[in-house]
Design an enzyme around this catalytic site. Structure first.
Site, mmCIF file in Angstrom:
data_model
loop_
_atom_site.group_PDB
_atom_site.id
_atom_site.type_symbol
_atom_site.label_atom_id
_atom_site.label_comp_id
_atom_site.label_asym_id
_atom_site.label_seq_id
_atom_site.Cartn_x
_atom_site.Cartn_y
_atom_site.Cartn_z
ATOM 1 N N THR A 56 35.717 90.103 29.423
ATOM 2 C CA THR A 56 35.764 89.289 30.653
ATOM 3 C C THR A 56 36.406 90.045 31.818
ATOM 4 O O THR A 56 36.249 89.653 32.974
ATOM 5 C CB THR A 56 36.593 88.014 30.416
ATOM 6 N N ASP A 86 41.517 105.599 31.766
ATOM 7 C CA ASP A 86 42.440 104.523 31.403
ATOM 8 C C ASP A 86 43.877 105.046 31.501
ATOM 9 O O ASP A 86 44.307 105.886 30.700
ATOM 10 C CB ASP A 86 42.143 104.042 29.982
ATOM 11 N N ASP A 143 46.202 104.588 28.363
ATOM 12 C CA ASP A 143 45.849 105.486 27.258
ATOM 13 C C ASP A 143 46.253 106.923 27.572
ATOM 14 O O ASP A 143 46.737 107.650 26.692
ATOM 15 C CB ASP A 143 44.338 105.416 26.982
HETATM 16 O O1 LIG Z 1 42.728 95.349 38.358
HETATM 17 P P1 LIG Z 1 42.368 95.045 36.935
HETATM 18 O O2 LIG Z 1 40.872 94.882 36.743
HETATM 19 O O3 LIG Z 1 43.139 93.899 36.368
HETATM 20 O O4 LIG Z 1 42.693 96.360 36.093
HETATM 21 C C1 LIG Z 1 43.880 97.056 36.218
HETATM 22 C C2 LIG Z 1 44.710 96.926 34.983
HETATM 23 O O5 LIG Z 1 44.101 97.639 33.902
HETATM 24 C C3 LIG Z 1 45.032 98.551 33.340
HETATM 25 O O6 LIG Z 1 45.773 97.956 32.330
HETATM 26 P P2 LIG Z 1 45.156 97.725 30.862
HETATM 27 O O7 LIG Z 1 44.549 96.383 30.753
HETATM 28 O O8 LIG Z 1 44.295 98.890 30.501
HETATM 29 O O9 LIG Z 1 46.459 97.685 29.974
HETATM 30 P P3 LIG Z 1 47.384 98.912 29.531
HETATM 31 O O10 LIG Z 1 48.200 99.281 30.737
HETATM 32 O O11 LIG Z 1 48.186 98.350 28.427
HETATM 33 O O12 LIG Z 1 46.487 100.036 29.084
HETATM 34 C C4 LIG Z 1 45.910 98.893 34.522
HETATM 35 O O13 LIG Z 1 47.130 99.485 34.179
HETATM 36 C C5 LIG Z 1 46.063 97.575 35.223
HETATM 37 O O14 LIG Z 1 47.108 96.782 34.712
HETATM 38 O O1 LIG Z 2 39.812 102.678 35.927
HETATM 39 C C1 LIG Z 2 40.640 101.900 35.395
HETATM 40 C C2 LIG Z 2 40.531 100.500 35.516
HETATM 41 C C3 LIG Z 2 41.477 99.728 34.913
HETATM 42 N N1 LIG Z 2 42.474 100.295 34.215
HETATM 43 C C4 LIG Z 2 42.593 101.643 34.097
HETATM 44 O O2 LIG Z 2 43.523 102.140 33.453
HETATM 45 N N2 LIG Z 2 41.655 102.397 34.676
HETATM 46 MG MG LIG Z 3 44.781 100.504 29.663
#
Ligand SMILES: O=P(O)(O)OC[C@H]1O[C@H](OP(=O)(O)OP(=O)(O)O)[C@H](O)[C@@H]1O
Ligand SMILES: O=c1cc[nH]c(=O)[nH]1
Ligand SMILES: [Mg+2]
Length: 217
Positions: A116, A208, A211
């Protein structure tokens, strides 16, 4: 509309300092190791904090140097908090903390559902007096904007009035959504990228961030 042309729209600033732009280019490269990635996010976080804290109020303080008395300056009253959105936001905390060691740190745990693309909240831990603090909400990535918008919702629900959102790479879609949801919160980023792909990744982006910081996946 990305800039604060309409009366009530928040500020959106790309911090174009050459050191930030140079380090960001290394950060984006796929060859960059997790160790280098962590160091760069830390350094860029610190450089961003320099810009974001530019308007902190000062007050006079009487001090003695070894040779004279003088009226010097110190940061006035306003207490600060750094609030990372986990996980990736953690990478930006230390760099800011080094510049503002009196700040407190709150945490908001959130991940993006892969299907989603909506954020799922799993942790909120704030300093007890968070409502009285100026908050720097930090997360390296602003993609759809869902996580940052929910992060600000979490803070506002706890009475926080003074919030700045700080990220490294933003997508236009996320900036638009954020400004519509929170027109009172100023945004700072190191780069405004081109678009989101079908999986919600920022293009060209850096992949990411969580990661790459923690060596997962
Ligand atoms: O603007 P959005 O569409 O919400 O995406 C951005 C989010 O995605 C990533 O987190 P992620 O969900 O990958 O979690 P993580 O930091 O634990 O990897 C990033 O660090 C933001 O928090
Ligand atoms: O490009 C992206 C989008 C969301 N979260 C990430 O870490 N990278
Ligand atoms: Mg992430």
């Amino acid at each position: 509309m990305l800039n604060a042309r309409r009366k009530k729209m928040s500020k959106f600033q790309v911090v174009e300092h050459p050191l930030i732009q140079h380090k960001l280019s290394i950060l984006r490269r796929k060859e960059t190791s997790s160790k280098e990635f962590r160091e760069l996010v830390d350094e860029i976080g610190m450089l961003m904090a320099y810009e974001v804290s530019r308007d902190l109020p000062l007050e006079d303080v009487e001090i003695d140097t070894p040779v004279a008395h003088m009226t010097a300056k110190r940061l006035a009253g306003k207490k600060l908090a750094i609030v990372p959105i986990l996980r990736a936001g953690i990478g930006m905390v230390d760099g800011i903390y080094k510049l503002i060691p009196a700040a407190r740190v709150g945490h908001i745990g959130m991940y993006r559902d892969e299907v989603t693309l909506k954020p799922v909240e799993y942790l909120v831990k704030m300093p007890t007096d968070i409502a009285e603090r100026q908050v720097f909400l930090v997360d390296p990535m602003l993609a759809t904007g869902g996580s940052a918008i929910l992060g600000v919702d979490v803070l506002k629900k706890r009475g926080v009035k003074n919030i700045k959102f700080v990220c490294l790479v933003a997508a236009p879609e996320g900036v638009k959504a954020f400004q519509e949801a929170h027109p009172d919160v100023d945004m700072y980023c190191a780069a405004l990228d081109d678009h989101l792909n079908e999986q919600g990744y920022i293009i060209p982006g850096l992949g990411d961030a969580g990661d790459r910081l923690f060596g997962t996946k």
